[in-house]
Design a protein around this motif. Structure first.
Motif, PDB file in Angstrom:
ATOM      1  N   ALA A   1     -65.239  14.788  63.849  1.00 37.51           N
ATOM      2  CA  ALA A   1     -65.051  14.426  65.086  1.00 37.51           C
ATOM      3  C   ALA A   1     -64.374  12.886  64.951  1.00 37.51           C
ATOM      4  CB  ALA A   1     -66.514  14.291  65.944  1.00 37.51           C
ATOM      5  N   PRO A   2     -63.499  12.536  66.027  1.00 38.27           N
ATOM      6  CA  PRO A   2     -63.326  11.171  66.080  1.00 38.27           C
ATOM      7  C   PRO A   2     -64.055  10.216  66.575  1.00 38.27           C
ATOM      8  CG  PRO A   2     -62.225  12.572  67.917  1.00 38.27           C
ATOM      9  CD  PRO A   2     -62.703  13.409  67.029  1.00 38.27           C
ATOM     10  N   ALA A   3     -64.141   9.138  65.954  1.00 38.13           N
ATOM     11  CA  ALA A   3     -65.248   8.044  66.396  1.00 38.13           C
ATOM     12  C   ALA A   3     -65.174   7.635  67.760  1.00 38.13           C
ATOM     13  CB  ALA A   3     -65.370   6.940  65.382  1.00 38.13           C
ATOM     14  N   SER A   4     -65.780   7.275  68.731  1.00 37.40           N
ATOM     15  CA  SER A   4     -65.786   6.791  69.862  1.00 37.40           C
ATOM     16  C   SER A   4     -65.632   5.207  69.706  1.00 37.40           C
ATOM     17  CB  SER A   4     -66.805   7.439  70.702  1.00 37.40           C
ATOM     18  OG  SER A   4     -68.111   6.620  70.229  1.00 37.40           O
ATOM     19  N   ARG A   5     -65.088   4.607  70.725  1.00 37.46           N
ATOM     20  CA  ARG A   5     -64.853   3.298  70.467  1.00 37.46           C
ATOM     21  C   ARG A   5     -65.867   2.560  71.297  1.00 37.46           C
ATOM     22  NH1 ARG A   5     -58.526   1.755  70.490  1.00 37.46           N
ATOM     23  NH2 ARG A   5     -57.960   3.287  69.174  1.00 37.46           N
ATOM     24  N   GLU A   6     -67.007   3.225  71.957  1.00 37.47           N
ATOM     25  CA  GLU A   6     -67.764   2.296  72.637  1.00 37.47           C
ATOM     26  C   GLU A   6     -68.856   2.117  71.756  1.00 37.47           C
ATOM     27  OE1 GLU A   6     -69.110   5.201  75.606  1.00 37.47           O
ATOM     28  OE2 GLU A   6     -67.211   5.359  76.483  1.00 37.47           O
ATOM     29  N   ASN A   7     -69.096   2.577  70.508  1.00 41.49           N
ATOM     30  CA  ASN A   7     -70.252   2.049  69.613  1.00 41.49           C
ATOM     31  C   ASN A   7     -69.926   0.911  69.077  1.00 41.49           C
ATOM     32  OD1 ASN A   7     -72.036   4.118  70.515  1.00 41.49           O
ATOM     33  ND2 ASN A   7     -71.303   5.391  68.588  1.00 41.49           N
TER      34      ASN A   7
END
Length: 83
Positions: free
Chosen positions: A77-83
């Protein structure tokens, strides 16, 4: 006189027989020539059809291998930018 006519008759008979044999030989030669031509045309068409079949089969294998190469090994899954 009778022998002379008999000899002429034999000459004509042998001549007629020679003409018949020669015409049969000519007919057989024509049939063999036609058979050779048809065999060559058939072999050419068979060669072209076999070549097209081989090209289609090789293209199918190439596309299947290309699809396997482009398939990812695992789904991440692509890493989210929110973390």
């Amino acid at each position: 006189m009778q022998t002379k006519l008999k000899d002429k008759g034999r000459i004509w008979l042998w001549g007629l027989l020679a003409v018949i044999v020669m015409s049969q030989i000519y007919f057989v030669q024509e049939l063999l020539a036609a058979f050779v031509l048809f065999a060559l045309v058939f072999a050419t068409i068979a060669f072209v059809v076999a070549g097209v079949y081989m090209l289609q089969h090789c293209a199918e294998i190439a596309v299947a291998r290309l699809a396997d190469i482009r398939r990812p090994a695992m789904n991440v899954a692509p890493a989210s930018r929110e973390n």
